[in-house]
Design a protein around this motif. Sequence first.
Motif, PDB file in Angstrom:
ATOM      1  N   ALA A   1      -1.928  33.998 -23.085  1.00  0.00           N
ATOM      2  CA  ALA A   1      -0.507  33.674 -23.280  1.00  0.00           C
ATOM      3  C   ALA A   1      -0.251  33.205 -24.708  1.00  0.00           C
ATOM      4  CB  ALA A   1      -0.066  32.609 -22.278  1.00  0.00           C
ATOM      5  N   GLY A   2      -1.157  32.412 -25.255  1.00  0.00           N
ATOM      6  CA  GLY A   2      -1.005  31.940 -26.627  1.00  0.00           C
ATOM      7  C   GLY A   2      -1.046  33.075 -27.632  1.00  0.00           C
ATOM      8  N   LEU A   3      -1.939  34.012 -27.418  1.00  0.00           N
ATOM      9  CA  LEU A   3      -2.039  35.165 -28.309  1.00  0.00           C
ATOM     10  C   LEU A   3      -0.757  36.004 -28.236  1.00  0.00           C
ATOM     11  CD1 LEU A   3      -5.174  37.275 -28.861  1.00  0.00           C
ATOM     12  CD2 LEU A   3      -2.973  38.374 -28.658  1.00  0.00           C
ATOM     13  N   LEU A   4      -0.258  36.236 -27.032  1.00  0.00           N
ATOM     14  CA  LEU A   4       0.981  37.012 -26.881  1.00  0.00           C
ATOM     15  C   LEU A   4       2.179  36.278 -27.482  1.00  0.00           C
ATOM     16  CD1 LEU A   4       0.395  38.402 -23.282  1.00  0.00           C
ATOM     17  CD2 LEU A   4       0.355  39.715 -25.424  1.00  0.00           C
ATOM     18  N   ASP A   5       2.224  34.953 -27.303  1.00  0.00           N
ATOM     19  CA  ASP A   5       3.298  34.153 -27.914  1.00  0.00           C
ATOM     20  C   ASP A   5       3.241  34.257 -29.436  1.00  0.00           C
ATOM     21  OD1 ASP A   5       4.061  33.305 -25.369  1.00  0.00           O
ATOM     22  OD2 ASP A   5       3.154  31.309 -25.580  1.00  0.00           O
ATOM     23  N   ALA A   6       2.034  34.201 -29.996  1.00  0.00           N
ATOM     24  CA  ALA A   6       1.871  34.285 -31.452  1.00  0.00           C
ATOM     25  C   ALA A   6       2.309  35.661 -31.963  1.00  0.00           C
ATOM     26  CB  ALA A   6       0.427  33.994 -31.844  1.00  0.00           C
ATOM     27  N   ALA A   7       1.961  36.703 -31.250  1.00  0.00           N
ATOM     28  CA  ALA A   7       2.373  38.057 -31.648  1.00  0.00           C
ATOM     29  C   ALA A   7       3.897  38.177 -31.625  1.00  0.00           C
ATOM     30  CB  ALA A   7       1.736  39.095 -30.739  1.00  0.00           C
ATOM     31  N   ALA A   8       4.525  37.637 -30.588  1.00  0.00           N
ATOM     32  CA  ALA A   8       5.990  37.683 -30.500  1.00  0.00           C
ATOM     33  C   ALA A   8       6.624  36.894 -31.643  1.00  0.00           C
ATOM     34  CB  ALA A   8       6.456  37.137 -29.149  1.00  0.00           C
TER      35      ALA A   8
ATOM     36  N   PHE B   1     -11.439  37.298 -34.040  1.00  0.00           N
ATOM     37  CA  PHE B   1     -12.804  36.849 -34.275  1.00  0.00           C
ATOM     38  C   PHE B   1     -13.478  36.446 -32.960  1.00  0.00           C
ATOM     39  CE2 PHE B   1     -10.480  36.449 -38.113  1.00  0.00           C
ATOM     40  CZ  PHE B   1     -11.379  36.649 -39.149  1.00  0.00           C
ATOM     41  N   ARG B   2     -14.712  36.938 -32.793  1.00  0.00           N
ATOM     42  CA  ARG B   2     -15.602  36.565 -31.692  1.00  0.00           C
ATOM     43  C   ARG B   2     -14.922  36.726 -30.320  1.00  0.00           C
ATOM     44  NH1 ARG B   2     -20.261  36.565 -31.532  1.00  0.00           N
ATOM     45  NH2 ARG B   2     -20.690  34.562 -30.621  1.00  0.00           N
ATOM     46  N   ALA B   3     -14.857  35.671 -29.508  1.00  0.00           N
ATOM     47  CA  ALA B   3     -14.316  35.797 -28.152  1.00  0.00           C
ATOM     48  C   ALA B   3     -12.854  36.225 -28.157  1.00  0.00           C
ATOM     49  CB  ALA B   3     -14.478  34.486 -27.389  1.00  0.00           C
ATOM     50  N   SER B   4     -12.126  35.863 -29.203  1.00  0.00           N
ATOM     51  CA  SER B   4     -10.723  36.288 -29.277  1.00  0.00           C
ATOM     52  C   SER B   4     -10.596  37.802 -29.377  1.00  0.00           C
ATOM     53  CB  SER B   4     -10.019  35.619 -30.462  1.00  0.00           C
ATOM     54  OG  SER B   4      -9.846  34.248 -30.189  1.00  0.00           O
ATOM     55  N   SER B   5     -11.641  38.475 -29.830  1.00  0.00           N
ATOM     56  CA  SER B   5     -11.626  39.944 -29.858  1.00  0.00           C
ATOM     57  C   SER B   5     -11.496  40.505 -28.450  1.00  0.00           C
ATOM     58  CB  SER B   5     -12.915  40.481 -30.493  1.00  0.00           C
ATOM     59  OG  SER B   5     -13.004  40.117 -31.827  1.00  0.00           O
ATOM     60  N   LEU B   6     -12.192  39.885 -27.508  1.00  0.00           N
ATOM     61  CA  LEU B   6     -12.111  40.333 -26.115  1.00  0.00           C
ATOM     62  C   LEU B   6     -10.712  40.107 -25.553  1.00  0.00           C
ATOM     63  CD1 LEU B   6     -15.534  38.882 -24.893  1.00  0.00           C
ATOM     64  CD2 LEU B   6     -15.042  41.251 -25.555  1.00  0.00           C
ATOM     65  N   LEU B   7     -10.140  38.942 -25.863  1.00  0.00           N
ATOM     66  CA  LEU B   7      -8.775  38.631 -25.400  1.00  0.00           C
ATOM     67  C   LEU B   7      -7.751  39.561 -26.036  1.00  0.00           C
ATOM     68  CD1 LEU B   7      -9.000  34.774 -25.667  1.00  0.00           C
ATOM     69  CD2 LEU B   7      -8.836  36.085 -23.554  1.00  0.00           C
TER      70      LEU B   7
ATOM     71  N   LEU C   1      -3.746  44.152 -26.023  1.00  0.00           N
ATOM     72  CA  LEU C   1      -3.267  45.218 -26.908  1.00  0.00           C
ATOM     73  C   LEU C   1      -2.223  46.116 -26.244  1.00  0.00           C
ATOM     74  CD1 LEU C   1      -3.851  45.806 -29.830  1.00  0.00           C
ATOM     75  CD2 LEU C   1      -5.605  47.423 -29.108  1.00  0.00           C
ATOM     76  N   ALA C   2      -2.447  46.508 -25.004  1.00  0.00           N
ATOM     77  CA  ALA C   2      -1.496  47.391 -24.314  1.00  0.00           C
ATOM     78  C   ALA C   2      -0.122  46.731 -24.184  1.00  0.00           C
ATOM     79  CB  ALA C   2      -2.030  47.782 -22.948  1.00  0.00           C
ATOM     80  N   GLU C   3      -0.106  45.418 -23.944  1.00  0.00           N
ATOM     81  CA  GLU C   3       1.169  44.704 -23.814  1.00  0.00           C
ATOM     82  C   GLU C   3       1.914  44.610 -25.138  1.00  0.00           C
ATOM     83  OE1 GLU C   3       1.394  41.051 -21.422  1.00  0.00           O
ATOM     84  OE2 GLU C   3      -0.724  41.465 -20.925  1.00  0.00           O
TER      85      GLU C   3
ATOM     86  N   PRO D   1       2.504  50.324 -28.892  1.00  0.00           N
ATOM     87  CA  PRO D   1       1.740  51.320 -29.650  1.00  0.00           C
ATOM     88  C   PRO D   1       1.620  51.021 -31.147  1.00  0.00           C
ATOM     89  CG  PRO D   1       3.896  52.170 -29.088  1.00  0.00           C
ATOM     90  CD  PRO D   1       3.765  50.843 -28.389  1.00  0.00           C
ATOM     91  N   ASP D   2       2.447  50.117 -31.672  1.00  0.00           N
ATOM     92  CA  ASP D   2       2.358  49.816 -33.100  1.00  0.00           C
ATOM     93  C   ASP D   2       1.418  48.643 -33.391  1.00  0.00           C
ATOM     94  OD1 ASP D   2       3.947  47.791 -32.072  1.00  0.00           O
ATOM     95  OD2 ASP D   2       5.267  47.729 -33.819  1.00  0.00           O
ATOM     96  N   ALA D   3       0.669  48.203 -32.382  1.00  0.00           N
ATOM     97  CA  ALA D   3      -0.302  47.126 -32.571  1.00  0.00           C
ATOM     98  C   ALA D   3      -1.712  47.706 -32.588  1.00  0.00           C
ATOM     99  CB  ALA D   3      -0.165  46.097 -31.458  1.00  0.00           C
ATOM    100  N   THR D   4      -2.497  47.303 -33.578  1.00  0.00           N
ATOM    101  CA  THR D   4      -3.889  47.748 -33.675  1.00  0.00           C
ATOM    102  C   THR D   4      -4.781  46.516 -33.807  1.00  0.00           C
ATOM    103  OG1 THR D   4      -3.711  48.035 -36.058  1.00  0.00           O
ATOM    104  CG2 THR D   4      -3.331  49.985 -34.704  1.00  0.00           C
ATOM    105  N   LEU D   5      -6.063  46.724 -33.551  1.00  0.00           N
ATOM    106  CA  LEU D   5      -6.998  45.606 -33.493  1.00  0.00           C
ATOM    107  C   LEU D   5      -8.200  45.837 -34.392  1.00  0.00           C
ATOM    108  CD1 LEU D   5      -8.152  42.997 -32.160  1.00  0.00           C
ATOM    109  CD2 LEU D   5      -8.982  44.464 -30.299  1.00  0.00           C
TER     110      LEU D   5
END
Length: 183
Positions: A84-91, A107-113, A118-120, A123-127
Amino acid sequence: SPFFFGPTAERRKFGAFHQGAPDAPFAVLLCPPIGQEYMRTHWLLRTLAASLSRAGVPVLRFDPHGHGDSGGDFESTTLDDLRAGLLDAAAELRRRTGGLALKLVAFRASSLLAEECLAELGPDATLVRVDAPASGADYLAELRSVDHKYWLEAFYHRARKDRVCNGRHEELVGFLYSRALVE
């Protein structure tokens, strides 16, 4: 420029926005590692954000749930809190940049999250994954190995067993990971 963001007080996050050029083609969201790794990479992330910003790229770096100046405590953090924090930050980054395409540098475990989110993000988001473990199980195995190397003294393990083997937490490199996060 430092600020707080998030939809509710429980999900309040600390962020720092680094302005880029007005004609930037994309924005970068820096997704920090968690636990002890967060503590050890803070300066690196500040420096990376400043460098990207000087090159014209807008950047948002943030403290995940239970880290730094963000709300919550790490001992009760779950994967849902971190997602949720990652999605909030992206928004928030999209809002501040007028909807630019996103490049997540995780970085590290955040890569898995970030990969899960990414799908949420559309299509203009890359990792870009930095030192990503192959899986959550591999990540925990790495942390347990490092923890074991640091704390070989038998007295410490006896005291630690009484303190953290309570079914609610596991201590890894000085941070108490909730059972929900470990699972």
